[in-house]
Write an enzyme that holds these catalytic residues in place. Structure first.
Site, mmCIF file in Angstrom:
data_model
loop_
_atom_site.group_PDB
_atom_site.id
_atom_site.type_symbol
_atom_site.label_atom_id
_atom_site.label_comp_id
_atom_site.label_asym_id
_atom_site.label_seq_id
_atom_site.Cartn_x
_atom_site.Cartn_y
_atom_site.Cartn_z
ATOM 1 N N GLY A 209 -67.028 12.681 -14.085
ATOM 2 C CA GLY A 209 -65.753 13.241 -13.642
ATOM 3 C C GLY A 209 -65.947 14.209 -12.505
ATOM 4 O O GLY A 209 -67.073 14.636 -12.195
ATOM 5 N N PRO A 211 -65.752 17.755 -10.350
ATOM 6 C CA PRO A 211 -66.105 19.120 -10.765
ATOM 7 C C PRO A 211 -64.910 19.851 -11.361
ATOM 8 O O PRO A 211 -63.793 19.780 -10.848
ATOM 9 C CB PRO A 211 -66.563 19.779 -9.447
ATOM 10 C CG PRO A 211 -66.987 18.655 -8.577
ATOM 11 C CD PRO A 211 -66.093 17.505 -8.932
ATOM 12 N N THR A 213 -63.515 19.358 -14.375
ATOM 13 C CA THR A 213 -62.654 18.603 -15.294
ATOM 14 C C THR A 213 -62.973 18.875 -16.757
ATOM 15 O O THR A 213 -62.237 18.420 -17.636
ATOM 16 C CB THR A 213 -62.772 17.097 -15.020
ATOM 17 O OG1 THR A 213 -64.151 16.727 -14.999
ATOM 18 C CG2 THR A 213 -62.136 16.742 -13.685
ATOM 19 N N GLU A 432 -41.373 24.831 9.752
ATOM 20 C CA GLU A 432 -41.270 24.600 8.302
ATOM 21 C C GLU A 432 -39.888 24.081 7.919
ATOM 22 O O GLU A 432 -39.764 23.260 7.011
ATOM 23 C CB GLU A 432 -41.585 25.891 7.547
ATOM 24 C CG GLU A 432 -42.983 26.453 7.791
ATOM 25 C CD GLU A 432 -44.079 25.477 7.433
ATOM 26 O OE1 GLU A 432 -43.846 24.591 6.572
ATOM 27 O OE2 GLU A 432 -45.172 25.567 8.023
ATOM 28 N N HIS A 435 -39.884 20.356 8.431
ATOM 29 C CA HIS A 435 -40.496 19.646 7.296
ATOM 30 C C HIS A 435 -39.525 19.546 6.127
ATOM 31 O O HIS A 435 -39.354 18.474 5.532
ATOM 32 C CB HIS A 435 -41.751 20.410 6.832
ATOM 33 C CG HIS A 435 -42.933 20.269 7.731
ATOM 34 N ND1 HIS A 435 -43.354 19.064 8.232
ATOM 35 C CD2 HIS A 435 -43.807 21.199 8.203
ATOM 36 C CE1 HIS A 435 -44.435 19.242 8.976
ATOM 37 N NE2 HIS A 435 -44.722 20.542 8.981
ATOM 38 N N ASP A 507 -51.048 18.747 10.376
ATOM 39 C CA ASP A 507 -50.049 17.714 10.080
ATOM 40 C C ASP A 507 -50.433 16.402 10.755
ATOM 41 O O ASP A 507 -50.361 15.324 10.137
ATOM 42 C CB ASP A 507 -48.664 18.159 10.566
ATOM 43 C CG ASP A 507 -48.167 19.396 9.834
ATOM 44 O OD1 ASP A 507 -48.594 19.604 8.691
ATOM 45 O OD2 ASP A 507 -47.357 20.138 10.422
#
Length: 619
Positions: A209, A211, A213, A432, A435, A507
């Site tokens: 798994g 790191p 987890t 922003e 977005h 972006d």
């Protein structure tokens, strides 16, 4: 790493012994009067002649019959030490002659001489050699013990039924992994039940798994649940700079485990010793590979141990040697994935058991707002929220503390010391708001959770969207909407402020990556069809993906078409964002004003602004 203070052969000990011997020699020469100039034995008559010539400069009379001192040679002016014996009756006459010439005379009593030469010097020598003998005896004993234990395993043994143990109740969000490990514990408790139909106990279980987890926590829970001895060791504890030590420690580990069978041996970070053989700089004879070979033999070979289950954890299963992963060694591979929304909520409940939460705290909202978080990150989130509440002297953790902690874990601490001009704030607000508006008006996009122009970490602002439900498959329309939302920040700057800033760099990077994946990995291009492009290349020593070459399995014409399709997807996303922004300019301007005034808008405030304006139909 071995402590150099416990090693008798280190440079520090050699220097210490050299200094001790030097000090002893200095004391010896000081008490014997030898300070670098040898003493010359002369006759009594010669001494009288030198006194008459005035060559004697210093005299020490010892025991009334022994004289020591210094004289200066009249020819070379050289100062020399001398000693001689004189009759006891002549002592006073010699002293008077020297006094007449103003020569310094010291007369030592008999008992002081005896003390200095006959008592102190032998006593010091005896004490020194006794201390030296005792010290070396202890060092030799500890040295032989250290050398004999150098190849011994460093595994820690956890006895059954220990106090303050971790159990499966302390582990959440990985129910499938817990179920498989529960079977292992049952195998050890009642092996006859499973051998009744000819089955046998698995020899090894590999926890795989990302790191954080909870792989190590699961292993500790196994130790708490099982009524058998549990050995824990890290992969790096096997390998040392000395050849053969790692293999010796593997043998010693299995010898210890054999004595306590049935038992569990947990090896954390298995990739430290389990990487592909033949890829290192040492060829096939380096220390790590010898350690791995010994582990393979012990797990399933002529010397395989019965009743010992190997439990190992790694986040790099791709670099492990295939011989480790075959049945008979690691029979089971248990995947410990990142938790889903229900798992995240369960993990948050576990870690907040001892944290007083306010009545209006809803952990399900926090769980939904942390997609991709590991168990370790969620534990850190609860801890940061508790610290934040303590900083403001609150009696309990509030939703604002949890929100602040989430943003701190995701993006970093708020940069209150960053001073921005009004123009910079306006640019960030338009960016922003672009977005947020495009995300709200694109049906396939995730709902907007929060918009802020407060700088955090490396970001000057943030528009956060949260999926309404956990997603495992992503459609072509979803990717296209995500690209349009990413393009909206730059488009808003250009449409409303007539400028283009560097704030859109990340972006554009993310949008290009998404478009590239659509074309080369997911077959989401009508022009190129259902095929993939590119090939991952692995570094032979590191065993990891270092680069992806787009044109490895494609012709020059196809590679050019890949570039054209990526450009088309990005261009269409930009046009979609521009269309939404141009059709809803008043709404965007109002969003910008609210952002500049409040700096942060939540989902309810954004929904009110959009619902109170006449918006164009969603694209």
């Amino acid at each position: 790493m071995k402590d150099p203070r416990k090693d008798p052969l280190t440079l520090r000990n050699i220097l210490a012994w050299t200094l001790a011997i030097g000090m002893f020699y200095f004391i010896l020469t000081m008490f014997t009067g030898k300070r670098g100039i040898p003493e010359e034995e002369i006759d009594y008559t010669v001494l009288q002649q030198k006194i008459e010539k005035g060559e004697v400069t210093e005299v020490i009379i010892i025991n009334e019959d022994e004289v020591k001192g210094k004289y200066k040679n009249s020819d070379s002016k050289e100062v020399r030490n001398f000693k001689t014996h004189i009759p006891s009756a002549s002592t006073s006459r010699i002293a008077d002659s020297l006094a007449a010439q103003n020569v310094k005379v010291n007369i030592l009593p008999e008992q002081e001489s005896i003390l200095n030469l006959n008592v102190i010097l032998p006593l010091l020598s005896l004490l020194f050699f006794v201390a030296f003998f005792i010290f070396m005896t202890k060092r030799i004993g500890s040295s032989s013990k250290g050398l004999s234990s150098f190849g011994q395993s460093k595994a820690k043994l956890f006895a059954p039924n220990q106090d303050k143990k971790v159990t499966f109740q302390d582990v959440a969000g990985v129910d499938e992994a817990k179920e498989e490990l529960t079977e292992i514990i049952q195998f050890l408790k009642d092996p006859g039940r499973f051998q009744r139909l000819g089955g046998h106990i698995p020899k090894g279980v590999l926890l795989v798994g990302a790191p954080g987890t909870g792989k190590t926590l699961l292993a500790r829970a196994v130790a708490g649940e099982a009524d058998v001895p549990f050995f824990s060791i890290s992969g790096s504890d096997f390998v040392e700079m000395f050849v053969g030590v790692g293999a010796s420690r593997v043998r010693d580990l299995f010898e210890q485990s054999k004595k306590h069978a049935p038992c569990i041996v947990f090896i954390d970070e298995l990739d430290a010793i389990g990487r592909h053989r033949g890829t290192g700089l040492g060829g096939g004879h380096d220390e790590r590979e010898q350690t791995l070979n010994q582990l393979l033999v012990k797990m399933d070979g002529f010397e395989s141990e019965k009743g010992v289950i190997i439990l190992a954890a790694t986040n790099r299963p791709d670099v492990l040697d295939p011989a480790l992963l075959r049945p008979g060694r690691f029979d089971r591979e248990v995947v410990v994935p990142l938790p889903d929304v229900r798992g995240r909520e369960a993990i948050l409940k576990v870690h907040s058991q001892n944290v007083p939460l306010a009545e209006d705290v809803n952990l399900s909202v926090i769980a939904r707002g942390t997609p991709g978080f590991s168990g370790a990150q969620l534990a850190n989130l609860i801890n940061e929220a508790s610290l934040n509440a303590t900083k403001y002297d609150r009696k309990s953790v509030t939703p604002s503390d949890l929100e602040e902690a989430k943003e701190k874990v995701m993006m970093g601490k708020e940069r209150k010391g960053l001073i921005m001009t009004e123009k910079d704030k306006e640019v960030i607000a338009y960016h922003e708001a672009g977005h947020a508006l495009v995300a709200c008006l694109t049906p396939e996009s995730d709902p907007v959770h929060k918009v802020t122009i407060i700088p955090r970490g490396m970001s000057l602002g943030l528009t956060q969207t949260l999926p309404s439900e956990e997603k495992y498959n992503y459609s072509k329309q979803y990717f296209e909407s995500q690209i349009a939302v990413l393009m909206a920040g730059r488009c808003a700057e250009k449409i409303f402020l007539k400028i283009e800033t560097t704030g859109a760099s990340n972006d554009l990077k993310v949008a290009t990556e998404k478009a590239w994946e659509m074309v080369t990995k997911y077959g989401m291009s009508d022009l190129l069809g259902l095929r993939t492009f590119g090939k991952d290349t692995e570094h032979p020593f590191l065993g990891k993906v270092m680069a992806t070459q787009t044109g490895v399995n494609a012709s020059q014409k196809k590679a050019e078409q890949v570039d054209e399709e990526i450009d088309r997807i990005l261009r269409e996303g930009k046009e979609k964002a521009e269309k939404i922004l141009n059709e809803n300019k008043e709404t965007l301007i109002f969003l910008v004003k609210e952002l500049l005034q409040k700096e942060t808008l939540n989902s309810k405030e954004i929904a009110e602004i959009i619902n109170n304006h006449n918006l164009a139909d969603p694209v």
